[in-house]
Design a protein around this motif. Structure first.
Motif, PDB file in Angstrom:
ATOM      1  N   ILE A 100      58.460  23.023  43.338  1.00  0.00           N
ATOM      2  CA  ILE A 100      57.862  22.988  42.007  1.00  0.00           C
ATOM      3  C   ILE A 100      57.729  24.448  41.573  1.00  0.00           C
ATOM      4  CG2 ILE A 100      55.797  22.367  40.683  1.00  0.00           C
ATOM      5  CD1 ILE A 100      55.328  20.187  42.918  1.00  0.00           C
ATOM      6  N   GLY A 101      58.186  24.752  40.375  1.00  0.00           N
ATOM      7  CA  GLY A 101      58.216  26.156  39.949  1.00  0.00           C
ATOM      8  C   GLY A 101      57.232  26.451  38.832  1.00  0.00           C
ATOM      9  N   PHE A 102      56.739  27.676  38.867  1.00  0.00           N
ATOM     10  CA  PHE A 102      55.869  28.131  37.777  1.00  0.00           C
ATOM     11  C   PHE A 102      56.289  29.544  37.383  1.00  0.00           C
ATOM     12  CE2 PHE A 102      52.150  30.639  36.454  1.00  0.00           C
ATOM     13  CZ  PHE A 102      51.833  29.952  35.297  1.00  0.00           C
ATOM     14  N   ARG A 103      56.431  29.759  36.081  1.00  0.00           N
ATOM     15  CA  ARG A 103      56.732  31.101  35.574  1.00  0.00           C
ATOM     16  C   ARG A 103      55.618  31.514  34.629  1.00  0.00           C
ATOM     17  NH1 ARG A 103      61.367  31.294  31.559  1.00  0.00           N
ATOM     18  NH2 ARG A 103      59.692  31.452  30.041  1.00  0.00           N
ATOM     19  N   LEU A 104      55.025  32.650  34.912  1.00  0.00           N
ATOM     20  CA  LEU A 104      53.948  33.157  34.045  1.00  0.00           C
ATOM     21  C   LEU A 104      54.564  33.864  32.847  1.00  0.00           C
ATOM     22  CD1 LEU A 104      50.969  33.880  33.470  1.00  0.00           C
ATOM     23  CD2 LEU A 104      51.319  35.937  34.841  1.00  0.00           C
ATOM     24  N   ASP A 105      54.175  33.431  31.650  1.00  0.00           N
ATOM     25  CA  ASP A 105      54.639  34.093  30.431  1.00  0.00           C
ATOM     26  C   ASP A 105      53.604  35.067  29.893  1.00  0.00           C
ATOM     27  OD1 ASP A 105      57.021  32.751  30.445  1.00  0.00           O
ATOM     28  OD2 ASP A 105      56.321  31.117  29.140  1.00  0.00           O
ATOM     29  N   ARG A 106      52.363  34.629  29.890  1.00  0.00           N
ATOM     30  CA  ARG A 106      51.353  35.455  29.237  1.00  0.00           C
ATOM     31  C   ARG A 106      49.989  35.245  29.868  1.00  0.00           C
ATOM     32  NH1 ARG A 106      49.782  36.838  23.908  1.00  0.00           N
ATOM     33  NH2 ARG A 106      49.216  34.747  23.265  1.00  0.00           N
ATOM     34  N   LEU A 107      49.288  36.340  30.034  1.00  0.00           N
ATOM     35  CA  LEU A 107      47.921  36.296  30.535  1.00  0.00           C
ATOM     36  C   LEU A 107      47.042  36.830  29.413  1.00  0.00           C
ATOM     37  CD1 LEU A 107      46.664  35.662  33.347  1.00  0.00           C
ATOM     38  CD2 LEU A 107      46.703  38.107  33.791  1.00  0.00           C
ATOM     39  N   VAL A 108      46.149  36.004  28.915  1.00  0.00           N
ATOM     40  CA  VAL A 108      45.286  36.416  27.804  1.00  0.00           C
ATOM     41  C   VAL A 108      43.855  36.466  28.311  1.00  0.00           C
ATOM     42  CG1 VAL A 108      44.531  35.908  25.453  1.00  0.00           C
ATOM     43  CG2 VAL A 108      46.834  35.237  26.202  1.00  0.00           C
ATOM     44  N   GLN A 120      55.398  28.348  32.230  1.00  0.00           N
ATOM     45  CA  GLN A 120      56.324  27.228  32.238  1.00  0.00           C
ATOM     46  C   GLN A 120      56.274  26.573  33.612  1.00  0.00           C
ATOM     47  OE1 GLN A 120      58.285  26.480  29.487  1.00  0.00           O
ATOM     48  NE2 GLN A 120      57.312  28.151  28.361  1.00  0.00           N
ATOM     49  N   LEU A 121      56.144  25.261  33.616  1.00  0.00           N
ATOM     50  CA  LEU A 121      56.123  24.517  34.871  1.00  0.00           C
ATOM     51  C   LEU A 121      57.420  23.728  34.989  1.00  0.00           C
ATOM     52  CD1 LEU A 121      54.319  23.595  37.334  1.00  0.00           C
ATOM     53  CD2 LEU A 121      53.737  21.609  35.941  1.00  0.00           C
ATOM     54  N   THR A 122      58.057  23.839  36.140  1.00  0.00           N
ATOM     55  CA  THR A 122      59.283  23.075  36.387  1.00  0.00           C
ATOM     56  C   THR A 122      59.015  22.036  37.460  1.00  0.00           C
ATOM     57  OG1 THR A 122      60.634  24.978  35.798  1.00  0.00           O
ATOM     58  CG2 THR A 122      61.718  23.205  37.005  1.00  0.00           C
ATOM     59  N   LEU A 123      59.145  20.778  37.037  1.00  0.00           N
ATOM     60  CA  LEU A 123      58.829  19.650  37.919  1.00  0.00           C
ATOM     61  C   LEU A 123      59.925  18.612  37.697  1.00  0.00           C
ATOM     62  CD1 LEU A 123      56.474  18.596  39.745  1.00  0.00           C
ATOM     63  CD2 LEU A 123      55.397  17.736  37.687  1.00  0.00           C
ATOM     64  N   ARG A 128      58.473  22.549  31.265  1.00  0.00           N
ATOM     65  CA  ARG A 128      57.595  22.339  30.109  1.00  0.00           C
ATOM     66  C   ARG A 128      56.511  23.422  30.127  1.00  0.00           C
ATOM     67  NH1 ARG A 128      60.923  19.473  28.446  1.00  0.00           N
ATOM     68  NH2 ARG A 128      60.983  17.209  28.244  1.00  0.00           N
ATOM     69  N   PRO A 129      55.978  23.764  28.936  1.00  0.00           N
ATOM     70  CA  PRO A 129      54.893  24.755  28.908  1.00  0.00           C
ATOM     71  C   PRO A 129      53.620  24.197  29.540  1.00  0.00           C
ATOM     72  CG  PRO A 129      55.506  24.065  26.676  1.00  0.00           C
ATOM     73  CD  PRO A 129      56.386  23.313  27.606  1.00  0.00           C
ATOM     74  N   ILE A 130      52.846  25.090  30.121  1.00  0.00           N
ATOM     75  CA  ILE A 130      51.578  24.693  30.731  1.00  0.00           C
ATOM     76  C   ILE A 130      50.568  25.805  30.463  1.00  0.00           C
ATOM     77  CG2 ILE A 130      52.292  25.692  32.964  1.00  0.00           C
ATOM     78  CD1 ILE A 130      50.552  23.682  34.375  1.00  0.00           C
ATOM     79  N   ALA A 163      55.359  14.012  30.605  1.00  0.00           N
ATOM     80  CA  ALA A 163      56.204  15.047  30.005  1.00  0.00           C
ATOM     81  C   ALA A 163      57.342  15.451  30.938  1.00  0.00           C
ATOM     82  CB  ALA A 163      55.359  16.262  29.646  1.00  0.00           C
ATOM     83  N   PHE A 164      57.192  15.099  32.220  1.00  0.00           N
ATOM     84  CA  PHE A 164      58.232  15.428  33.199  1.00  0.00           C
ATOM     85  C   PHE A 164      58.985  14.168  33.631  1.00  0.00           C
ATOM     86  CE2 PHE A 164      54.945  18.584  33.243  1.00  0.00           C
ATOM     87  CZ  PHE A 164      55.637  19.782  33.279  1.00  0.00           C
ATOM     88  N   GLY A 165      58.854  13.133  32.813  1.00  0.00           N
ATOM     89  CA  GLY A 165      59.590  11.900  33.072  1.00  0.00           C
ATOM     90  C   GLY A 165      59.050  11.092  34.231  1.00  0.00           C
ATOM     91  N   HIS A 166      57.792  11.342  34.626  1.00  0.00           N
ATOM     92  CA  HIS A 166      57.232  10.652  35.790  1.00  0.00           C
ATOM     93  C   HIS A 166      56.323   9.519  35.322  1.00  0.00           C
ATOM     94  CE1 HIS A 166      55.035  10.252  39.682  1.00  0.00           C
ATOM     95  NE2 HIS A 166      56.225  10.568  40.159  1.00  0.00           N
ATOM     96  N   THR A 167      56.676   8.293  35.634  1.00  0.00           N
ATOM     97  CA  THR A 167      55.925   7.141  35.125  1.00  0.00           C
ATOM     98  C   THR A 167      55.442   6.205  36.233  1.00  0.00           C
ATOM     99  OG1 THR A 167      58.006   5.973  34.821  1.00  0.00           O
ATOM    100  CG2 THR A 167      57.126   7.131  32.897  1.00  0.00           C
ATOM    101  N   THR A 168      55.629   6.593  37.486  1.00  0.00           N
ATOM    102  CA  THR A 168      55.236   5.728  38.600  1.00  0.00           C
ATOM    103  C   THR A 168      53.771   5.279  38.487  1.00  0.00           C
ATOM    104  OG1 THR A 168      56.764   6.890  40.054  1.00  0.00           O
ATOM    105  CG2 THR A 168      55.036   5.586  41.120  1.00  0.00           C
ATOM    106  N   GLY A 169      53.568   3.963  38.562  1.00  0.00           N
ATOM    107  CA  GLY A 169      52.202   3.427  38.647  1.00  0.00           C
ATOM    108  C   GLY A 169      51.391   3.457  37.361  1.00  0.00           C
ATOM    109  N   LEU A 170      52.002   3.870  36.242  1.00  0.00           N
ATOM    110  CA  LEU A 170      51.255   3.855  34.972  1.00  0.00           C
ATOM    111  C   LEU A 170      50.965   2.409  34.594  1.00  0.00           C
ATOM    112  CD1 LEU A 170      53.224   6.484  32.836  1.00  0.00           C
ATOM    113  CD2 LEU A 170      50.886   6.709  33.671  1.00  0.00           C
TER     114      LEU A 170
END
Lengths: 188, 193
Positions: A100-108, A120-123, A128-130, A163-170
């Motif tokens: 699972i990837g995370f890229r930091l764009d901005r720290l405010v 940005q979170l990659t799952l 998708r933005p986070i 948002a990441f296409g994960h619908t298991t158990g909804l």
């Protein structure tokens, strides 16, 4: 005369804290926890193995950059039979998506000890933005190694797995996943 | 220290079984409520339910041993002569009910867990066996469970647990009354023989 103590302090600041320093993630002190809510109960997924690169200038935190990768294959709940399901194709599918990837764009910075973290979170191969909220839990020279510097953050936020296409158990298993990250980084 | 029960007092096996099961039953009632009503962490809840199953199997074994031992005894201490007839009848009835519940409660719990579809061979997302301290699996009277059967048996199990809790309250209150108000030997002889 008020500037004198500050000048003295600046003079003695550890060299590792110089602008543009690179940092390493302290394993063991860094972990990611994700709460999966199911009919009023909760299972906490723990990820204890992550790596990445962090560029963080203590004078210019807004310029911080980071790429962090979480080892999904090491996810654990504390119970082997549940771990097998969580890692399996019906949940995290770690064979196909081992990280699972995370890229930091901005720290405010929002206060002396808090900041908003945008990235940005990659799952499941989808990015998708986070946004997360950071709270400093440690900020100072590394205990026992004064030439290095520790910066520790508790980050909290939530991800909508749909948002990441994960619908298991909804809908019995909530779509929203609260996240807690304890990140301890140390200047190299 | 006497082994067997008789008119003079309770033997040590009866007293050990009485107080051991008292502690176990109190713990199980508390654990049962806590694991279902209070614990929110599903993993911790799972582990507590597995512990509850193991202790329940232990309680059933002890109840069978206790009943067998009781039936094998040549006699037992008499009730105080001053006790009114209605109290004697109440004591006999409540003790019979306690024995029945000591057997029915673990059996109904076992049947509830067995009736759960999660206990079936093809359970989704994974099968939850009824293990006893991780050593062996209990027999499965319902290889094909249903949620409706599990719910019905679960209601029965909780109803029996509530009945047992109420009956134990009366049992303890009566023992305290014998000790403090009547000042007889009923409680003392269960402790000292």
């Amino acid at each position: 005369m008020r500037v004198l103590p500050l000048l003295i302090l600046l003079f003695f600041l550890p060299p590792a804290a110089a602008p543009g320093a690179t940092w390493e993630i302290v394993p063991g002190a860094t972990r990611v926890e994700v709460d999966v809510h199911w009919l009023g109960r909760v299972v906490t997924l723990r990820f204890d193995r992550l790596w990445g690169s962090i560029a963080f200038d203590r004078q210019r935190p807004d310029r911080a950059r980071a790429r962090i990768t979480v080892d999904a294959r090491r996810v654990s709940t504390g119970l082997a039979v549940v771990d097998a399901f969580v890692r399996g194709p019906d949940y995290l599918n770690v064979e196909t998506y081992p990280t699972i990837g995370f890229r930091l764009d901005r720290l405010v910075r929002t206060s002396q000890s808090t900041a908003d973290v945008l990235g940005q979170l990659t799952l499941f191969g989808i990015t998708r933005p986070i946004s997360l909220q950071a709270q400093v839990f440690r900020y100072g020279p590394t205990p026992g190694a004064p030439d290095r510097f520790d910066a520790g953050f508790d980050l909290t936020g939530a991800v909508d797995r749909r948002a990441f296409g994960h619908t298991t158990g909804l809908p019995q298993i909530d779509a929203t996943l609260p996240i807690r990250i304890r990140l301890l980084m140390r200047s190299v | 220290m006497a082994l067997r029960d008789g008119p003079g007092g309770w033997g040590w096996p009866s007293r050990v079984l009485h107080w051991g099961m008292a502690a176990l039953i109190a713990a199980m009632l508390g654990l049962g409520v806590y694991m279902i009503r209070i614990e929110r962490d599903l993993i911790v809840q799972y582990q507590l339910i597995q512990l509850h199953k193991s202790l329940g199997a232990t309680a059933l074994l002890l109840a069978v041993l206790r009943l067998g031992w009781r039936l094998a005894q040549p006699g037992r201490p008499a009730l105080p002569a001053a006790m009114p007839a209605w109290q004697r009848r109440a004591a006999t009835a409540s003790h019979l009910a306690l024995y029945a519940l000591m057997l029915a409660l673990p059996v109904s719990g076992w049947l509830t867990a067995s009736a759960s579809p999660l206990n079936d061979a093809d359970a989704v997302p994974f099968r939850i066996p009824n293990m006893v301290f991780g050593l062996f699996e209990l027999p499965d009277p319902f290889p094909r469970g249903t949620e409706a059967l599990e719910a019905a048996l679960g209601t029965l199990h909780r109803g029996l647990a509530l009945t047992l809790a109420l009956l134990l309250t009366v049992h303890v209150a009566a023992a305290v009354k014998h000790h403090l108000h009547d000042r007889d030997q009923v409680l003392r002889r269960m402790w000292r023989g």
